[in-house]
Design a protein around this motif. Structure first.
Motif, PDB file in Angstrom:
ATOM      1  N   THR A  54       0.831  -1.198   0.000  1.00  0.00           N
ATOM      2  CA  THR A  54       0.000   0.000   0.000  1.00  0.00           C
ATOM      3  C   THR A  54       0.865   1.247   0.000  1.00  0.00           C
ATOM      4  N   LEU A  55       1.898   1.247   0.815  1.00  0.00           N
ATOM      5  CA  LEU A  55       2.788   2.405   0.884  1.00  0.00           C
ATOM      6  C   LEU A  55       3.457   2.663  -0.463  1.00  0.00           C
ATOM      7  N   THR A  56       3.820   1.603  -1.149  1.00  0.00           N
ATOM      8  CA  THR A  56       4.385   1.771  -2.487  1.00  0.00           C
ATOM      9  C   THR A  56       3.370   2.403  -3.428  1.00  0.00           C
ATOM     10  N   SER A  57       2.124   1.942  -3.359  1.00  0.00           N
ATOM     11  CA  SER A  57       1.083   2.489  -4.226  1.00  0.00           C
ATOM     12  C   SER A  57       0.827   3.958  -3.937  1.00  0.00           C
ATOM     13  N   LEU A  58       0.899   4.333  -2.658  1.00  0.00           N
ATOM     14  CA  LEU A  58       0.684   5.729  -2.275  1.00  0.00           C
ATOM     15  C   LEU A  58       1.793   6.623  -2.809  1.00  0.00           C
ATOM     16  N   GLY A  59       3.027   6.178  -2.674  1.00  0.00           N
ATOM     17  CA  GLY A  59       4.147   6.901  -3.241  1.00  0.00           C
ATOM     18  C   GLY A  59       4.519   8.200  -2.575  1.00  0.00           C
ATOM     19  N   PHE A  60       4.130   8.380  -1.289  1.00  0.00           N
ATOM     20  CA  PHE A  60       4.426   9.640  -0.625  1.00  0.00           C
ATOM     21  C   PHE A  60       5.641   9.574   0.300  1.00  0.00           C
ATOM     22  N   PRO A 404      -5.363   7.520 -10.455  1.00  0.00           N
ATOM     23  CA  PRO A 404      -4.067   8.201 -10.529  1.00  0.00           C
ATOM     24  C   PRO A 404      -3.361   8.170  -9.180  1.00  0.00           C
ATOM     25  N   ALA A 405      -2.058   8.430  -9.207  1.00  0.00           N
ATOM     26  CA  ALA A 405      -1.303   8.581  -7.964  1.00  0.00           C
ATOM     27  C   ALA A 405      -1.558   9.979  -7.408  1.00  0.00           C
ATOM     28  N   LEU A 406      -1.661  10.088  -6.111  1.00  0.00           N
ATOM     29  CA  LEU A 406      -1.957  11.377  -5.501  1.00  0.00           C
ATOM     30  C   LEU A 406      -0.831  12.390  -5.678  1.00  0.00           C
ATOM     31  N   ASP A 407       0.387  11.906  -5.854  1.00  0.00           N
ATOM     32  CA  ASP A 407       1.499  12.843  -6.000  1.00  0.00           C
ATOM     33  C   ASP A 407       1.676  13.315  -7.442  1.00  0.00           C
ATOM     34  N   GLY A 408       0.775  12.896  -8.332  1.00  0.00           N
ATOM     35  CA  GLY A 408       0.851  13.334  -9.714  1.00  0.00           C
ATOM     36  C   GLY A 408       1.823  12.545 -10.574  1.00  0.00           C
ATOM     37  N   SER A 409       2.467  11.531 -10.010  1.00  0.00           N
ATOM     38  CA  SER A 409       3.466  10.776 -10.766  1.00  0.00           C
ATOM     39  C   SER A 409       2.835   9.824 -11.781  1.00  0.00           C
ATOM     40  N   ARG A 410       1.554   9.530 -11.614  1.00  0.00           N
ATOM     41  CA  ARG A 410       0.886   8.620 -12.531  1.00  0.00           C
ATOM     42  C   ARG A 410      -0.533   9.117 -12.778  1.00  0.00           C
ATOM     43  N   GLY A 440     -16.849   9.178 -16.518  1.00  0.00           N
ATOM     44  CA  GLY A 440     -17.174   8.068 -15.642  1.00  0.00           C
ATOM     45  C   GLY A 440     -16.227   7.894 -14.480  1.00  0.00           C
ATOM     46  N   HIS A 441     -15.531   6.784 -14.443  1.00  0.00           N
ATOM     47  CA  HIS A 441     -14.711   6.460 -13.278  1.00  0.00           C
ATOM     48  C   HIS A 441     -13.646   7.516 -12.989  1.00  0.00           C
ATOM     49  N   HIS A 442     -13.047   8.057 -14.021  1.00  0.00           N
ATOM     50  CA  HIS A 442     -11.981   9.035 -13.769  1.00  0.00           C
ATOM     51  C   HIS A 442     -12.524  10.255 -13.051  1.00  0.00           C
ATOM     52  N   PHE A 443     -13.662  10.763 -13.502  1.00  0.00           N
ATOM     53  CA  PHE A 443     -14.244  11.913 -12.814  1.00  0.00           C
ATOM     54  C   PHE A 443     -14.591  11.558 -11.373  1.00  0.00           C
ATOM     55  N   GLN A 444     -15.244  10.442 -11.163  1.00  0.00           N
ATOM     56  CA  GLN A 444     -15.706  10.112  -9.816  1.00  0.00           C
ATOM     57  C   GLN A 444     -14.548   9.794  -8.875  1.00  0.00           C
ATOM     58  N   VAL A 445     -13.635   8.927  -9.307  1.00  0.00           N
ATOM     59  CA  VAL A 445     -12.545   8.498  -8.427  1.00  0.00           C
ATOM     60  C   VAL A 445     -11.551   9.629  -8.194  1.00  0.00           C
ATOM     61  N   ALA A 446     -11.107  10.282  -9.266  1.00  0.00           N
ATOM     62  CA  ALA A 446     -10.094  11.332  -9.119  1.00  0.00           C
ATOM     63  C   ALA A 446     -10.647  12.537  -8.360  1.00  0.00           C
TER      64      ALA A 446
END
Length: 624
Positions: A54-60, A404-410, A440-446
């Motif tokens: 999870t920490l890897t996925s977060l990337g912070f 997407p990644a919260l840090d903007g990397s993805r 759809g998903h991008h608007f809702q999730v992001a």
């Protein structure tokens, strides 16, 4: 469920705040923090820190120089899950001690949502083994290589060494998962035979692939080459080590599963529904409740599906007839005639598949520029289209979305399945892109991920009826805005909605009415006209994910009914952008809570109108 919550969060940012003041330190260490939100966010942070993946996925953490977790894999022992259930019980007890009178309106809603999830977790504990964690769609056997390819970043030699460490430690992870599989076997929870056949085919193909063509090797090779400042000699050393570890650790890990499932296959049967498991009917009702966030019975959902199938087929036939297609022989024959036309398909080649990806991106760029009349809120994160990795596309769904990644990397990613070119007719592409990505998903999730001053549990709550209902609703919104004005594109939209209506029928048919896999395939084929490869993979998906497929149509129908309710109540006071703000700005919620939010929006708008009219009358300006 709670692992999914953690996956999308930027919880680790709060660690920085912990050291900022004595009060923050108190909020971190106190059994019951003073601040309600601090308790919820802190709780998820602490759980997240027990999951290096999870920490890897977060990337912070990497941004503050902490990256040791990237050398580790999650502890997947069954005992670890026991610990989590006990931890959740403790969280629920503390959460209940926060007095409602001390919370503001938003905090009360957060508390209600948290308790909803915790209560479900408590109910689900008895059925924690009623699933097939290794199946043709997901599981460690394809989740691990996908995680290493898409989540583990390599920007330095140290990152590469961590990658190698995870290659070495994967055998332990497989051994831990095998413990859970054996517990299920002892309880009589054995996957249907076709599931075992699929995963054996997948895993044998994985280990039979030459190491230098294995995704774990090629992914690392590409990442090293992209860094730019790692000497060729170092790259060669790291890649040689990767070969050795794939041979000595990864392949033996897969061999454990191959041997186990080869033996288990003889014990497997052909009863596909969850009904055949111990207390399977109760497990299915609970699954329906979780995925739909309603109390609908299996029979109610089945009947709802039959009604929607009839309505949508009638609309499709009317369009086909207007376009000159014969409809006298019924729905299936008409759809088959249309689907057989080669003009609707791309060239079955690498070039044709590349063109599909380019055209998907054009579709998304176009609609993204034309939504101002319908949406005030937009995600900041970007969006890109990529192909589902070849090693798993044969059994993967037609498409899926990755946040997407919260840090903007993805950026957010729309993964398209290009395995069968006939499964991607041109008239279905717009609808699929709108569902998986924009709006759809991008608007809702992001949007949910980017909400400010919102507890993380609200940003990530796993309410499938809301999220998938929104994505299906988005397909209709795009049509209403004129982005599917071609009659065949509209057929594609109606087919997609029909597909979700059929899901209501076949999911309940399989798991409640005891249909066989073959009966469900036949029903879906005759009532959708979908490609054979898609029908088979979809039915097999429903078998290993009981109830999930019902969430789409249930959620869409609820959102549409709430929009109609608001329109009728508000008349010309209704504003589509306001309505979408209400739906999107609160994060994912159960459908009954969504209705309450919409009712509040209606009341607020109606009250403001009444107040304005009253003030005019008081001022002597007349009346309506």
């Amino acid at each position: 469920m709670f692992k999914k919550l953690l996956k999308y969060s930027g919880l680790v940012l709060l660690i920085i705040l912990v050291s900022a003041s004595a009060f923050a330190a108190h909020e971190w260490f106190a059994k019951k923090p003073v601040m309600f939100r601090a308790f919820l966010d802190r709780t998820l942070i602490k759980i997240a820190f027990e999951s290096p993946e999870t920490l890897t996925s977060l990337g912070f953490l990497e941004s503050v120089g902490i990256n040791g977790h990237n050398a580790e894999l999650d502890d997947d022992r069954p005992e670890k899950a026991d610990e989590l259930f006990a931890q959740l019980e403790g969280i629920q007890r503390i959460l209940l001690t926060y007095d409602d009178a001390s919370l503001d309106e938003n905090e009360l809603l957060t508390k209600e949502i948290a308790l909803y999830l915790l209560s479900f977790s408590d109910d689900a504990k008895a059925f924690r083994y009623h699933n097939y964690p290794v199946n043709q769609l997901f599981g460690i056997q394809n989740g691990y290589p996908s995680f290493m390819e898409s989540q583990h970043q390599v920007n330095s030699i140290e990152d590469a060494e961590h990658y190698l460490s995870r290659l070495q430690k994967v055998k332990v992870k497989f051994e831990q998962n095998l413990q859970g599989l054996r517990i299920r076997e002892q309880k009589g929870i054995i996957p249907p035979r076709f599931v075992i056949e699929r995963v054996l085919t997948e895993m044998n193909g994985f280990v039979d692939t030459p190491i230098k063509e294995n995704i774990l090797y090629t992914s690392l090779q590409s990442k090293l080459a992209e860094v730019g400042d790692i000497p060729i000699q170092e790259q060669a050393r790291i890649l040689l080590a990767a070969q050795e570890r794939i041979r000595d650790y990864v392949h033996p890990a897969y061999a454990l599963f191959i041997d186990y499932f080869s033996e288990l296959e003889a014990k497997a049967g052909t009863d596909d529904g969850i009904w055949h498991l111990p207390d399977g009917e109760s497990a299915y009702r609970l699954s329906l409740k979780f995925f739909t966030t309603t109390d609908y019975t299996p029979d109610e959902i089945h009947t709802m599906g039959l009604s929607e199938v009839a309505r949508l087929q009638s609309e499709i036939l009317a369009i086909l007839e207007s376009e000159g297609y014969g409809v006298d022989d019924g729905f299936f024959a008409a759809i088959e005639t249309m689907a057989a036309d080669p003009k609707f398909y791309y060239e079955d080649s690498d070039e044709g598949r590349e063109q599909i990806l380019l055209d998907y991106q054009k579709i998304l760029d176009e609609i993204n520029m034309g939504l101002d009349d319908a949406f005030r809120i937009r995600p900041q994160a970007g969006m890109e289209v990529v192909r589902i990795p070849k090693f798993k596309e044969k059994t993967a769904p037609g498409a899926y979305y990755q946040q997407p990644a919260l840090d903007g990397s993805r950026p957010g990613r729309f993964f398209a399945n290009l395995y069968d070119i006939k499964a991607t007719p041109k008239y279905s592409m717009r609808t699929l892109a709108y569902h998986e990505a924009i709006p759809g998903h991008h608007f809702q999730v992001a949007v949910a991920m980017e909400l400010e001053n919102m507890p993380f549990i609200r940003k990530m709550a796993p309410f499938t009826a809301y999220s998938e209902g929104w994505a299906l609703y988005s397909e209709q919104v795009a049509w209403e805005l004129g982005f599917q004005d071609d009659p065949f594109d509209n057929i594609g939209r109606l087919q997609a909605e029909l597909f979700r209506g059929v899901r209501l029928v076949v999911d309940t048919g399989i798991h409640h009415k005891r249909w066989t896999r073959e009966e469900a395939i036949e029903y879906m084929k005759l009532n959708t006209g979908m490609a054979d490869s898609d029908v088979v993979s979809e039915i097999e998906r429903y078998i290993v994910m009981p109830g999930q497929a019902t969430s789409y149509k249930v959620g869409m129908m609820k959102i549409l009914s709430l929009r109609e309710k608001a329109k009728l109540a508000l008349g010309d006071k209704f504003n589509l952008r306001d309505f979408h703000d209400v739906v999107l700005k609160n994060g994912a919620v159960p459908l009954d809570i969504l209705e309450r939010l919409v009712d509040r929006y209606i009341y607020t708008q109606a009250t403001s109108k009444f107040s304005f009219q009253s003030s005019r009358r008081i001022a002597g300006q007349g009346s309506d």
